[in-house]
Design an enzyme around this catalytic site. Structure first.
Site, PDB file in Angstrom:
ATOM      1  CD  GLU A  52     -36.217  43.619   8.656  1.00 18.19           C
ATOM      2  OE1 GLU A  52     -36.479  44.452   9.557  1.00 18.19           O
ATOM      3  OE2 GLU A  52     -36.847  42.556   8.522  1.00 18.19           O
ATOM      4  CG  HIS A 102     -44.620  44.514   9.808  1.00 15.12           C
ATOM      5  ND1 HIS A 102     -44.369  43.863  10.994  1.00 15.12           N
ATOM      6  CD2 HIS A 102     -43.522  44.305   9.020  1.00 15.12           C
ATOM      7  CE1 HIS A 102     -43.180  43.281  10.935  1.00 15.12           C
ATOM      8  NE2 HIS A 102     -42.639  43.546   9.752  1.00 15.12           N
ATOM      9  CD1 TRP A 142     -50.340  42.735  10.329  1.00 13.52           C
ATOM     10  CD2 TRP A 142     -48.849  42.856   8.673  1.00 13.52           C
ATOM     11  NE1 TRP A 142     -49.209  42.063  10.732  1.00 13.52           N
ATOM     12  CE2 TRP A 142     -48.272  42.118   9.731  1.00 13.52           C
ATOM     13  CE3 TRP A 142     -48.084  43.054   7.510  1.00 13.52           C
ATOM     14  CZ2 TRP A 142     -46.987  41.589   9.675  1.00 13.52           C
ATOM     15  CZ3 TRP A 142     -46.804  42.527   7.452  1.00 13.52           C
ATOM     16  CH2 TRP A 142     -46.267  41.811   8.522  1.00 13.52           C
ATOM     17  CG  ASP A 181     -49.593  51.489   8.085  1.00 14.28           C
ATOM     18  OD1 ASP A 181     -50.582  52.251   8.259  1.00 14.28           O
ATOM     19  OD2 ASP A 181     -49.131  51.229   6.964  1.00 14.28           O
ATOM     20  CB  VAL A 227     -49.038  55.166   6.583  1.00 12.12           C
ATOM     21  CG1 VAL A 227     -48.951  55.797   5.201  1.00 12.12           C
ATOM     22  CG2 VAL A 227     -47.646  55.100   7.210  1.00 12.12           C
ATOM     23  CB  THR A 253     -50.909  51.915   3.943  1.00 13.15           C
ATOM     24  OG1 THR A 253     -51.034  52.320   5.310  1.00 13.15           O
ATOM     25  CG2 THR A 253     -49.604  52.455   3.367  1.00 13.15           C
ATOM     26  CG  ASP A 278     -36.932  39.446  -1.800  1.00 12.15           C
ATOM     27  OD1 ASP A 278     -37.653  39.410  -0.785  1.00 12.15           O
ATOM     28  OD2 ASP A 278     -35.687  39.445  -1.751  1.00 12.15           O
TER      29      ASP A 278
END
Length: 355
Positions: free
Chosen positions: A268, A277, A279, A288, A290, A293, A326
Site C-alpha cells: 500500500e 499494480h 499487472w 503499470d 514501468v 516490469t 507476504d
C-alpha cells in the site's frame, strides 16, 4: 589596416561562438515531450473483481483502485491533477534516460544515471489506531511493521535471494527509511469501517491526519469486505492522504495468516508512492507505467512457481505490487524506484517530504 580588420573579424567570430554556446540548451534543460496516450486513471469493475483470490467470493484484496474510482467520481479535478503528476513523472524519467545516453551509457551499460531524486529519504510515520478489543494492535506489531518497511524499501528482505536470474539486475534499493514518530489510539465499537475514508475524520468517529504534507499517516482499523488495505495515490486531498491497513494485517501478526507478515503495508505504501499494480489492472496492453516490469493481465496469488507466464512473458510474481503471499514478495525494480523518486523531486507531489 588589413591585419586590424582581420583581428576584429576574428574577435567577432569568437564572441559570437561564445554567445551561441551560452544560449545552447543542454539536454536536461530541454522541454521533453512524452507520450501520454496510454495514461489511465479509472479501472473497470471486471478488473477490480479479478483482484479477488480464486475460489473465494470475497477474498483478501487491495482496495486502492476501487477507492481511486470513487474519489475520481467525487472530485472531477483529481483526474487532471493525476494526469499532470504522471506527465511530470515521465518527463523526469525521460530526462534521466537522455542523460544516460548522452554520457555514453545507453541501455544500462556502465554506471547508471542517477535516479530522478537523489539521496536517502526519511519519512516520519504517524500510526492512528481505531482500537477494537477483538483485533488488538500492540506496540510489538507497530515496531515490527516499521522494521519490515525498512527492510523492503532498502533491499534487505531476507527472501530476496529467491529472485530469479532473469530479474536479478532489476532489483532496487529504494533507500527510504521510515521512522515512527507518533501513535494515536482511539477506542472504536465499529466492526467495519469500509473504504469511504470515515476513519480519517474525527467528526465521523475516526482520527484526523497529522501534518500529511510532511508525515505518512497510517490508519489501522477493521476495514471489512475482504479488504486488507488501501492507499491514496499522489494528487488526492491532503486531509485523507495516507494508508489504511486492516488490524490483523499490520506488522508481524499471527491473526493475519499468510498475510500477517507486514507486506500489506509495503504494497500500500507503494501505491502512496505512485506505483500501480504490477499487472496494470487491465489486459496485456494496459501497463503499470514501468518499463522493467513484465506485462501481465492478472494478479498472482499464493506462492507461484517460476516461471508463471501471462501475456507471453514471465510474471514478476515476487514483486511487492502483486498479490502473492507476504513471504513470497520481496522486490521492487529500478524502474519502480525511478517512478517513486520522481514524486520527491522539484515539482513532485511529495516534494514537501524532503524540503
Amino acid at each position: 589596416m588589413k591585419r586590424i580588420l582581420l583581428s576584429v573579424a576574428s574577435l567577432a567570430l569568437i564572441l559570437g561562438s561564445c554567445q551561441n554556446n551560452a544560449n545552447e540548451v543542454k539536454p536536461d534543460q530541454q522541454e521533453i515531450a512524452v507520450d501520454m496516450s496510454d495514461f489511465y486513471v479509472y479501472t473497470s469493475e471486471e478488473n477490480t473483481v479479478k483482484s479477488e483470490r480464486p475460489g473465494h467470493v470475497h477474498g483478501p484484496q487491495c482496495g486502492s483502485m476501487k477507492v481511486l474510482n470513487r474519489q475520481l467520481k467525487e472530485n472531477p479535478s483529481l483526474e487532471n491533477r493525476m494526469y499532470n503528476i504522471e506527465k511530470h513523472t515521465r518527463k523526469l524519467i525521460a530526462a534521466k534516460s537522455s542523460n544516460a545516453t548522452s554520457k555514453g551509457k545507453p541501455g544500462g551499460g556502465g554506471t547508471p544515471a542517477p535516479t530522478p531524486y537523489q539521496g536517502s529519504i526519511t519519512i516520519p510515520v504517524v500510526i492512528n489506531i481505531l482500537e477494537d478489543a477483538n483485533h488488538p494492535v500492540t506496540q510489538a506489531h507497530i515496531n515490527s511493521q516499521i522494521d519490515i518497511l525498512n527492510e523492503d524499501y532498502n533491499d534487505l528482505n531476507p527472501n530476496a535471494g529467491g529472485v530469479p536470474n532473469e530479474f536479478n539486475n532489476d532489483i532496487a534499493n529504494v533507500d527510504i527509511t521510515f521512522v515512527l514518530e507518533t501513535v494515536n489510539r482511539k477506542a472504536s465499537s465499529k466492526s467495519s469501517w469500509g473504504t469511504n475514508d470515515a476513519m480519517k475524520h474525527s467528526n465521523q468517529g475516526g482520527i484526523d491526519a497529522t501534518d500529511p504534507a510532511h508525515k505518512l499517516n497510517f490508519w489501522i482499523c477493521e476495514i471489512g469486505g475482504g479488504i486488507l488495505g488501501y492507499a491514496q495515490f499522489p494528487g488526492g486531498e491532503l486531509a485523507t492522504d495516507g494508508v489504511v491497513i486492516g488490524s490483523d494485517f499490520f506488522g508481524e501478526n499471527a491473526r493475519g495468516g499468510e498475510y500477517g507478515h507486514g507486506r500489506t503495508a509495503t504494497h500500500e505504501v507503494g501505491h502512496w508512492l505512485n506505483l500501480r499494480h504490477i499487472w496494470g489492472d487491465g489486459r496485456c496492453k494496459q501497463d503499470d507505467f514501468v518499463t522493467d516490469t513484465p506485462s501481465s493481465d492478472q494478479p498472482n496469488y499464493g506462492c507461484p512457481s517460476y516461471p508463471t507466464v501471462h501475456c507471453r512473458s514471465n510474471d514478476m510474481t515476487m514483486n511487492y505490487m502483486d498479490y502473492v503471499n507476504d513471504n513470497c514478495m520481496y522486490m521492487f525494480t529500478n524502474g519502480q524506484n525511478d517512478r517513486m523518486r520522481t514524486i520527491f523531486a522539484t515539482g513532485g507531489p511529495r516534494e514537501s517530504f524532503v524540503n
